[in-house]
Design a protein around this motif. Sequence first.
Motif, mmCIF file in Angstrom:
data_model
loop_
_atom_site.group_PDB
_atom_site.id
_atom_site.type_symbol
_atom_site.label_atom_id
_atom_site.label_comp_id
_atom_site.label_asym_id
_atom_site.label_seq_id
_atom_site.Cartn_x
_atom_site.Cartn_y
_atom_site.Cartn_z
ATOM 1 N N GLN A 80 0.860 -1.185 0.000
ATOM 2 C CA GLN A 80 0.000 0.000 0.000
ATOM 3 C C GLN A 80 0.890 1.227 0.000
ATOM 4 N N LYS A 122 -2.942 6.199 1.006
ATOM 5 C CA LYS A 122 -4.209 5.939 1.667
ATOM 6 C C LYS A 122 -4.974 7.241 1.793
ATOM 7 N N GLY A 129 -10.214 3.157 9.741
ATOM 8 C CA GLY A 129 -9.488 1.906 9.665
ATOM 9 C C GLY A 129 -10.356 0.707 9.313
ATOM 10 N N SER A 164 -9.949 -1.501 4.577
ATOM 11 C CA SER A 164 -8.609 -2.032 4.377
ATOM 12 C C SER A 164 -8.539 -2.737 3.033
ATOM 13 N N ARG A 185 -5.735 -5.217 0.202
ATOM 14 C CA ARG A 185 -4.490 -5.932 -0.016
ATOM 15 C C ARG A 185 -4.350 -6.220 -1.500
ATOM 16 N N MET A 235 -10.600 -5.367 -1.326
ATOM 17 C CA MET A 235 -10.788 -4.415 -0.248
ATOM 18 C C MET A 235 -11.836 -4.981 0.704
#
Lengths: 115, 113
Positions: A54, A57, A62, A65, A67, A76
């Motif tokens: 990443q 942002k 939070g 998230s 990857r 996501m």
Amino acid sequence: KAGVTQTPRYLIKTRGQQVTLSCSPISGHRSVSWYQQTPGQGLQFLFEYFSETQRNKGNFPGRFSGRQFSNSRSEMNVSTLELGDSALYLCASSSIGGSGTDTQYFGPGTRLTVL
Amino acid sequence: EDQVTQSPEALRLQEGESSSLNCSYTVSGLRGLFWYRQDPGKGPEFLFTLYSAGEEKEKERLKATLTKKESFLHITAPKPEDSATYLCAVLEGGGTSYGKLTFGQGTILTVHP
């Protein structure tokens, strides 16, 4: 070349649940960005991944998230869903280096409805 | 912080009536300015990328131009199928803006036959 694909296209969830959205970029594209689109806020940047890292942002809590995998596919995740998370979630891919650098190509989006 | 403002918010044209959409931006070091077209319920479709002031690009009835403070999307002799929301976005240069496009709110274009 096939375009950016996103699955699923539609999702209905209830408050408190979590959801995972998937994005497959254009072949050869290694950068994947995610955006949230709502009528009130427009398109807002969530995060960007490149080579499984990443790099950037946006201003989201939070609970959001993501990857990226070694084949550049990205996911996501949104945990503890709230009503305000209802939106069109868009994934975009771009190439790094060479002509057309930085141009992002968007998928069709995943329409998430939180009840 | 990057800012992108599009005007007008909505534009109604008769078929064949040419016009322009405006995108003004504030960014510390422009890496690129992008125009997209979005149909209802679909993802944005890429139209143009502009990198430096004075640059122009054309595609069918559309022509995009760029200055140091704004970009214009000129639509010549539009057809009803040009009806869509047109989005402008900027990418800031530097090492902290990876993959982050900042979008304007869009201009909703309606072309009547």
